[in-house]
Every structure is written in structure tokens, then in C-alpha cells.
Design an enzyme around this catalytic site. Structure first.
Site, PDB file in Angstrom:
ATOM      1  N   ARG A  33       0.823  -1.208   0.000  1.00 58.74           N
ATOM      2  CA  ARG A  33       0.000   0.000   0.000  1.00 58.74           C
ATOM      3  C   ARG A  33       0.858   1.259   0.000  1.00 58.74           C
ATOM      4  O   ARG A  33       0.551   2.241  -0.677  1.00 58.74           O
ATOM      5  CB  ARG A  33      -0.953  -0.021   1.191  1.00 58.74           C
ATOM      6  CG  ARG A  33      -1.934  -1.179   1.102  1.00 58.74           C
ATOM      7  CD  ARG A  33      -2.879  -1.268   2.275  1.00 58.74           C
ATOM      8  NE  ARG A  33      -3.771  -2.410   2.121  1.00 58.74           N
ATOM      9  CZ  ARG A  33      -4.678  -2.779   3.003  1.00 58.74           C
ATOM     10  NH1 ARG A  33      -4.816  -2.082   4.120  1.00 58.74           N
ATOM     11  NH2 ARG A  33      -5.447  -3.826   2.795  1.00 58.74           N
ATOM     12  N   GLU A 177     -13.403 -15.976  12.709  1.00 57.91           N
ATOM     13  CA  GLU A 177     -13.592 -15.539  11.326  1.00 57.91           C
ATOM     14  C   GLU A 177     -13.414 -16.698  10.330  1.00 57.91           C
ATOM     15  O   GLU A 177     -12.321 -16.937   9.836  1.00 57.91           O
ATOM     16  CB  GLU A 177     -12.605 -14.420  10.975  1.00 57.91           C
ATOM     17  CG  GLU A 177     -12.797 -13.875   9.567  1.00 57.91           C
ATOM     18  CD  GLU A 177     -11.860 -12.739   9.226  1.00 57.91           C
ATOM     19  OE1 GLU A 177     -11.883 -12.286   8.063  1.00 57.91           O
ATOM     20  OE2 GLU A 177     -11.085 -12.302  10.095  1.00 57.91           O
ATOM     21  N   LYS A 219     -17.302 -13.364  12.672  1.00 62.88           N
ATOM     22  CA  LYS A 219     -17.020 -12.506  11.521  1.00 62.88           C
ATOM     23  C   LYS A 219     -17.105 -13.358  10.249  1.00 62.88           C
ATOM     24  O   LYS A 219     -16.094 -13.818   9.717  1.00 62.88           O
ATOM     25  CB  LYS A 219     -15.635 -11.875  11.661  1.00 62.88           C
ATOM     26  CG  LYS A 219     -15.347 -10.763  10.656  1.00 62.88           C
ATOM     27  CD  LYS A 219     -13.966 -10.199  10.888  1.00 62.88           C
ATOM     28  CE  LYS A 219     -13.687  -9.083   9.886  1.00 62.88           C
ATOM     29  NZ  LYS A 219     -12.271  -8.634   9.961  1.00 62.88           N
ATOM     30  N   SER A 261     -14.755  -6.401   6.076  1.00 62.86           N
ATOM     31  CA  SER A 261     -14.564  -5.094   5.454  1.00 62.86           C
ATOM     32  C   SER A 261     -14.695  -5.172   3.948  1.00 62.86           C
ATOM     33  O   SER A 261     -14.896  -4.165   3.281  1.00 62.86           O
ATOM     34  CB  SER A 261     -13.176  -4.542   5.813  1.00 62.86           C
ATOM     35  OG  SER A 261     -12.154  -5.452   5.446  1.00 62.86           O
TER      36      SER A 261
END
Length: 267
Positions: A33, A177, A219, A261
Site C-alpha cells: 500500500r 472468522e 465474523k 470489510s
């Protein structure tokens, strides 16, 4: 294990109109990133980036907890305050990613198993002592040609259960998750079938391993068509099948489901 304390933390994490921020990118991920905006991925730059997020005015009005990468838990702000203490001063609960990422499942091409159980209790006790109050472990299930296998679903579910009970014993609320990936050409019906099987096995193993369900958060993925599917389900189908799957399987004493997300739906 203090069941009431875990339950109270779980409920606080899912306070109305608030969400949990995932700031647990690994160093290789955050480097990608930073590379895209020509910033060097140094420890100071990573610290500055996360401090910028955490010190945002009013963040506590919308964020209940933040999942940290291990490095971040021990970093100090530019003013010398631990970033975890900065969050606590805003009444934001610090959490910690504890898995060691998904690795190839040997003998089962195309499938992954999440690693990280070795030494996990001692690691999580240290994380608790250093300010963390919840944890996260991600398992990934891939839909493809003749996969997922029953072995992959079962072993990932066992690992999630072992992680969850270990987390609770260390005083941390576990975010469980089990993510069925969106990658692939599969239909929404295939995703529903795999998500159903995965969640069933996860809760089967959580029960077997004596995990306190009132002190966890789930999640899960949404029930979606694969990203490369030529016949994508619309948002109403996604909502209907996702809710049906969750209502049929998830026990009522689980405090909440937290969305990934990456959830997104096209009309």
C-alpha cells in the site's frame, strides 16, 4: 476465564452505530500500500500512519475497537504514548491479530489452513497484559473444482475452536472468522451450501471445545456469487440467503456478527 467480563467486552465491541476497525495489515501488506503512493515502509512511517488514524478527532463516536498488528501494539506515538494507551484514552478497545496466516494445506491442492497455535496461550497472555482485550483469527475456505474438502472445513473449524478457547482463557474475546472467499465462478447457491457447511462445523467444534459463545464475536462472509461468476445474484438474493443461513445456524447467545470489510453487493 471470567465469562461475564468477556461477555461485557463483546457487547461493548458491538455497541449500536459503531464498528471495529481492522488495522492489522502485516508488514508485507502495508508495504504494498505504501509502495503505491511512493512511501517507504519503515517502522516510523507505519507508526505515523496508524497514529494518524487512531488520533482522529471523534473516532470513538464510530469505532468501538481496533484490531492491531503485533508491531503496533508495542509502538509509541510521536508524543511517547503507547498506541494501545492512546486508544484506551478514547475508550476504544485494542485488539490483536494472533494467527500466522493461511498456508497451503499439504495434500489438498488449492486449499489453505491457518497456522499459529504453537505458543498461542503465552503470546495471548502477554498481549492481554500489554493492553489487548480481544483477538482475531481468520480461516479461509475456497470454492473451486471439487473443493472445499470436508477435511479442510473440519480442520479449520477445529483450529478456530482451539484458538477461541485459548483466547478466552487468556482473557481476550475471540473474533471467530471463517471466511468463504468470493474468488471464483461459483453460483450463490454453491456459496450458500459451503457457508452453511462451514458455519455448522465451526459451531460444532466450538461446542466440543467448550467455548463460551456469549464471549465471542463471529465474523462471517456474506452468501455471494463468485467474483468471476457470469450470473451474479442481486442484492435482494444476497440479503435473503445470507440471513437465512445465519438464522438457521448461528446460536442466539452469540452477541453479534461483524461484517467483513470486503463485503460489497452489486445490484
Amino acid at each position: 476465564m471470567d465469562k461475564d467480563k468477556l461477555s461485557n467486552i463483546a457487547k461493548k465491541l458491538v455497541a449500536p452505530y459503531k464498528g471495529i476497525l481492522a488495522a492489522d495489515e502485516s508488514n508485507p501488506t502495508i508495504k504494498k500500500r505504501f509502495d503505491s503512493i511512493d512511501i517507504e515502509s519503515t517502522e516510523n512511517n507505519r507508526r505515523d500512519y496508524r497514529e494518524l488514524l487512531f488520533s482522529t478527532k471523534g473516532i470513538e463516536d464510530y469505532i468501538s475497537g481496533i484490531i492491531l498488528y503485533e508491531e503496533t501494539l508495542y509502538q509509541k506515538s510521536s508524543k511517547g504514548q503507547l498506541l494501545s494507551e492512546l486508544l484506551q484514552s478514547k475508550d476504544v478497545i485494542p485488539g490483536i491479530k494472533v494467527d500466522k496466516s493461511a498456508k497451503d494445506f499439504i495434500g489438498f491442492p488449492g486449499e489453505k489452513i491457518t497456522e499459529g497455535l504453537d505458543g498461542l496461550y503465552d503470546r495471548m497472555k502477554n498481549f492481554h497484559d500489554d493492553g489487548a482485550r480481544f483477538s482475531k483469527w481468520r480461516a479461509v475456505i475456497t470454492i473451486g473444482d471439487q473443493i472445499p474438502s470436508a477435511q479442510c472445513i473440519e480442520l479449520n473449524a477445529v483450529l478456530l475452536a482451539r484458538y477461541a478457547i485459548t483466547s478466552q482463557e487468556a482473557g481476550l474475546v475471540p473474533i471467530v472468522e471463517p471466511e468463504v472467499l468470493m474468488d471464483g465462478e461459483h453460483s450463490i447457491n454453491s456459496c450458500y451450501e459451503v457457508t452453511n457447511k462451514t458455519l455448522n462445523e465451526v459451531f460444532n467444534q466450538l461446542d466440543k471445545h467448550k467455548v463460551n459463545l456469549s464471549g465471542i464475536l463471529l465474523k462471517p462472509n456474506m452468501v455471494l456469487s463468485g467474483k468471476e461468476s457470469s450470473d451474479r445474484a442481486n442484492k435482494n438474493q444476497v440479503a435473503e440467503m445470507t440471513l437465512k443461513c445465519f438464522r438457521d445456524i448461528i446460536p442466539k447467545n452469540v452477541p453479534a456478527c461483524n461484517s467483513l470489510s470486503s463485503w460489497n453487493v452489486t445490484s
